[in-house]
Design an enzyme around this catalytic site. Structure first.
Site, PDB file in Angstrom:
ATOM      1  N   GLY A  11       0.738  -1.127  -0.091  1.00 52.84           N
ATOM      2  CA  GLY A  11       0.150  -0.021   0.198  1.00 52.84           C
ATOM      3  C   GLY A  11       0.850   1.335   0.037  1.00 52.84           C
ATOM      4  O   GLY A  11       1.859   1.415   0.646  1.00 52.84           O
ATOM      5  N   ARG A  72       1.135  -4.662  -5.853  1.00 53.21           N
ATOM      6  CA  ARG A  72       0.995  -6.012  -5.123  1.00 53.21           C
ATOM      7  C   ARG A  72       1.677  -7.152  -6.105  1.00 53.21           C
ATOM      8  O   ARG A  72       1.016  -7.073  -7.401  1.00 53.21           O
ATOM      9  CB  ARG A  72      -0.241  -6.274  -4.597  1.00 53.21           C
ATOM     10  CG  ARG A  72      -0.511  -5.458  -3.386  1.00 53.21           C
ATOM     11  CD  ARG A  72      -1.314  -5.995  -2.227  1.00 53.21           C
ATOM     12  NE  ARG A  72      -1.092  -5.075  -0.961  1.00 53.21           N
ATOM     13  CZ  ARG A  72      -1.767  -4.004  -0.681  1.00 53.21           C
ATOM     14  NH1 ARG A  72      -2.616  -3.519  -1.249  1.00 53.21           N
ATOM     15  NH2 ARG A  72      -1.513  -3.504   0.433  1.00 53.21           N
ATOM     16  N   ASP A 103       4.748  -4.666   6.255  1.00 53.04           N
ATOM     17  CA  ASP A 103       5.541  -6.192   6.755  1.00 53.04           C
ATOM     18  C   ASP A 103       5.345  -7.205   5.420  1.00 53.04           C
ATOM     19  O   ASP A 103       6.167  -8.105   5.412  1.00 53.04           O
ATOM     20  CB  ASP A 103       4.783  -6.756   7.862  1.00 53.04           C
ATOM     21  CG  ASP A 103       3.236  -7.000   7.736  1.00 53.04           C
ATOM     22  OD1 ASP A 103       2.691  -6.232   6.841  1.00 53.04           O
ATOM     23  OD2 ASP A 103       2.874  -7.271   8.708  1.00 53.04           O
ATOM     24  N   THR A 125       3.927   2.644   5.721  1.00 54.42           N
ATOM     25  CA  THR A 125       2.554   2.459   5.924  1.00 54.42           C
ATOM     26  C   THR A 125       1.717   3.260   6.580  1.00 54.42           C
ATOM     27  O   THR A 125       2.071   3.643   7.751  1.00 54.42           O
ATOM     28  CB  THR A 125       2.364   0.620   6.205  1.00 54.42           C
ATOM     29  OG1 THR A 125       0.748   0.607   6.713  1.00 54.42           O
ATOM     30  CG2 THR A 125       3.276   0.583   7.349  1.00 54.42           C
ATOM     31  N   ASP A 127      -0.807   2.631   8.313  1.00 54.01           N
ATOM     32  CA  ASP A 127      -1.645   1.951   9.357  1.00 54.01           C
ATOM     33  C   ASP A 127      -0.641   2.195  10.698  1.00 54.01           C
ATOM     34  O   ASP A 127      -1.367   1.574  11.722  1.00 54.01           O
ATOM     35  CB  ASP A 127      -1.631   0.455   9.032  1.00 54.01           C
ATOM     36  CG  ASP A 127      -2.971   0.245   7.965  1.00 54.01           C
ATOM     37  OD1 ASP A 127      -3.617   1.234   7.729  1.00 54.01           O
ATOM     38  OD2 ASP A 127      -2.807  -0.868   7.475  1.00 54.01           O
ATOM     39  N   ASP A 129       1.390  -0.109  11.662  1.00 58.21           N
ATOM     40  CA  ASP A 129       1.399  -1.623  12.226  1.00 58.21           C
ATOM     41  C   ASP A 129       2.553  -2.488  12.262  1.00 58.21           C
ATOM     42  O   ASP A 129       2.567  -3.707  12.355  1.00 58.21           O
ATOM     43  CB  ASP A 129       0.112  -2.384  11.454  1.00 58.21           C
ATOM     44  CG  ASP A 129       0.404  -2.444  10.007  1.00 58.21           C
ATOM     45  OD1 ASP A 129       1.469  -1.586   9.496  1.00 58.21           O
ATOM     46  OD2 ASP A 129      -0.342  -3.033   9.425  1.00 58.21           O
ATOM     47  N   ARG A 171      -6.393  -2.116   8.914  1.00 55.95           N
ATOM     48  CA  ARG A 171      -6.837  -3.728   8.790  1.00 55.95           C
ATOM     49  C   ARG A 171      -6.578  -4.429  10.387  1.00 55.95           C
ATOM     50  O   ARG A 171      -7.780  -4.827  10.696  1.00 55.95           O
ATOM     51  CB  ARG A 171      -5.997  -4.433   7.733  1.00 55.95           C
ATOM     52  CG  ARG A 171      -6.583  -4.268   6.465  1.00 55.95           C
ATOM     53  CD  ARG A 171      -5.625  -4.843   5.373  1.00 55.95           C
ATOM     54  NE  ARG A 171      -4.332  -4.229   5.371  1.00 55.95           N
ATOM     55  CZ  ARG A 171      -3.307  -4.569   4.813  1.00 55.95           C
ATOM     56  NH1 ARG A 171      -3.440  -5.524   3.818  1.00 55.95           N
ATOM     57  NH2 ARG A 171      -2.250  -4.161   4.802  1.00 55.95           N
TER      58      ARG A 171
HETATM   59  P1  ADP Z   1       2.708  -4.354   2.659  1.00 53.03           P
HETATM   60  O1  ADP Z   1       3.821  -4.473   2.225  1.00 53.03           O
HETATM   61  O2  ADP Z   1       1.949  -3.238   2.548  1.00 53.03           O
HETATM   62  O3  ADP Z   1       2.319  -5.126   3.918  1.00 53.03           O
HETATM   63  P2  ADP Z   1       1.776  -6.858   0.924  1.00 53.03           P
HETATM   64  O4  ADP Z   1       1.275  -7.624   2.093  1.00 53.03           O
HETATM   65  O5  ADP Z   1       0.735  -6.835  -0.039  1.00 53.03           O
HETATM   66  O6  ADP Z   1       1.807  -5.243   1.341  1.00 53.03           O
HETATM   67  O7  ADP Z   1       3.099  -7.077   0.206  1.00 53.03           O
HETATM   68  C1  ADP Z   1       3.461  -6.748  -0.858  1.00 53.03           C
HETATM   69  C2  ADP Z   1       4.248  -7.396  -1.753  1.00 53.03           C
HETATM   70  O8  ADP Z   1       5.306  -8.217  -1.019  1.00 53.03           O
HETATM   71  C3  ADP Z   1       3.388  -8.517  -2.202  1.00 53.03           C
HETATM   72  O9  ADP Z   1       2.650  -8.228  -3.376  1.00 53.03           O
HETATM   73  C4  ADP Z   1       4.568  -9.744  -2.528  1.00 53.03           C
HETATM   74  O10 ADP Z   1       4.977  -9.432  -3.682  1.00 53.03           O
HETATM   75  C5  ADP Z   1       5.718  -9.370  -1.348  1.00 53.03           C
HETATM   76  N1  ADP Z   1       5.535 -10.593  -0.426  1.00 53.03           N
HETATM   77  C6  ADP Z   1       4.527 -10.447   0.613  1.00 53.03           C
HETATM   78  N2  ADP Z   1       4.502 -11.461   1.152  1.00 53.03           N
HETATM   79  C7  ADP Z   1       5.637 -12.259   0.954  1.00 53.03           C
HETATM   80  C8  ADP Z   1       6.379 -13.518   1.288  1.00 53.03           C
HETATM   81  N3  ADP Z   1       6.077 -14.251   2.156  1.00 53.03           N
HETATM   82  N4  ADP Z   1       7.399 -14.022   0.520  1.00 53.03           N
HETATM   83  C9  ADP Z   1       7.898 -12.934  -0.432  1.00 53.03           C
HETATM   84  N5  ADP Z   1       7.252 -12.056  -1.024  1.00 53.03           N
HETATM   85  C10 ADP Z   1       6.180 -11.540  -0.224  1.00 53.03           C
END
Ligand code: ADP
Length: 319
Positions: A11, A72, A103, A125, A127, A129, A171
């Protein structure tokens, strides 16, 4: 290190641009080249990689969103996707990576680090969080946006003697609702970290009404339920006029506050220093006004705790 990469992922958050600027300027100051990767991990896989010079990050410190775009990327969750990303990094001579995101993005950065490409996580972020840091880039801006909205809604709430339920983002974490509730003088705050007590909320609404309170503001974190759902529950038990306001994506945009720009500048610069020392698998945070480094694993395995003393105080101040 001769050349590093920077990307924004997950995000978007106001202040990400200021962080990218800090990475680029700090690196070039130390004669390290910086490659900008567009669209987060998707751009890394697809090779959407461009060299960033000093001028390329000019005039972005004050802009919301992210100039590098964000995405994403489900493909990056797979071994094949990660191998493609690594091949692109090798092709472009990128020896280390700064990942600005949440995260989920940290997990990706950890995967790259464990495959031999040191990566550093910078918390971006709205959030707030991420475990291990008191603040994330974007939280302060989003909070101020929410406060501005609450103040405006309060005017109409008072004029019409209405109760307003305002839904804010978050969230799994209630920080935005909690801080906005305290700063906005909300009567009730509903956050994921605390099971709400319907009887108590109804009692507060009724007693406020009886002593002539002109309005009531209830802040609900989207992680608990939608404001519409919450309104339905209340209406089953109390006969008052309730209006709902869902703030939505306005919370993500806008000019970053000074605080977010400072945080972004400190974090971005530190990330470069860490890569210069060849270190990876680490996250950057702010604790007690000090920039700190800690294991990225701690950031995505832990659970950030809301400051419940603020929750208690907001109840005491809004009787
Ligand atoms: P945020 O970073 O805001 O928490 P997301 O959870 O959507 O957002 O994660 C962003 C991107 O990071 C995902 O679309 C993916 O490409 C990568 N990612 C998330 N989790 C994993 C994971 N367990 N292993 C490798 N890449 C990951």
């Amino acid at each position: 290190m001769k050349r590093i990469g920077v990307l924004t992922s997950g995000g978007d958050a106001p202040g990400m641009n200021a962080a990218v600027r800090a990475v680029v300027r700090k690196a070039i100051y130390h004669e390290i080249e910086v490659m900008g990767i567009y669209n987060g991990y998707q751009g890394l896989i697809d090779g959407k990689i461009v060299q960033l010079d000093l001028g390329s990050v000019g005039d972005i410190i004050q802009r919301g969103g992210t100039k590098l775009y964000s995405a994403r990327c489900p493909e990056f969750l797979t071994e094949e996707g990660q191998q493609k990303a690594i091949a692109q990094m090798k092709k472009h001579g990128i020896e280390g990576l700064v990942v600005i995101g949440g995260d989920g993005s940290y997990r990706g950065a950890m995967a790259l680090t464990s495959k031999g490409l040191p990566s550093i996580g910078v918390p971006g972020t709205i959030d707030n969080d991420i475990p291990g840091t008191d603040y994330t880039i974007g939280f302060d801006t989003a909070l101020n946006t929410v406060i501005e909205a609450i103040d405006k809604i309060r005017d109409t709430a008072t004029s019409h003697e209405r109760t307003f339920i305002i839904e804010v983002m978050g969230r799994d974490a209630g920080d935005l609702a909690l801080w906005a509730g305290l700063a906005g003088g909300a009567e009730t705050i509903v956050i994921p970290e605390v099971q709400f007590n319907l009887e108590d909320i109804l009692l507060r609404l009724r007693s406020g009404h009886e002593r002539g309170k002109k309005h009531s503001i209830i802040i609900v974190s989207e992680g608990v339920m939608s404001a519409n759902e919450f309104s339905k529950i209340l209406k089953e038990h109390i006969d008052i006029e309730i209006r709902v306001s869902v703030l939505g994506h306005i919370q993500r945009g806008g000019t970053p506050t000074a605080r977010d720009r400072v945080l972004a500048s400190l974090f971005g610069a530190r990330a470069v220093e860490m890569l210069m020392e060849g270190r990876g698998g680490l996250a950057i945070g702010m604790r007690n006004h000090q920039v700190v480094e800690y294991s990225m694993t701690e950031a995505f395995q832990g659970k950030r705790k809301a400051d419940l003393s603020m929750y208690k105080l907001s109840k005491e101040l809004s009787i």
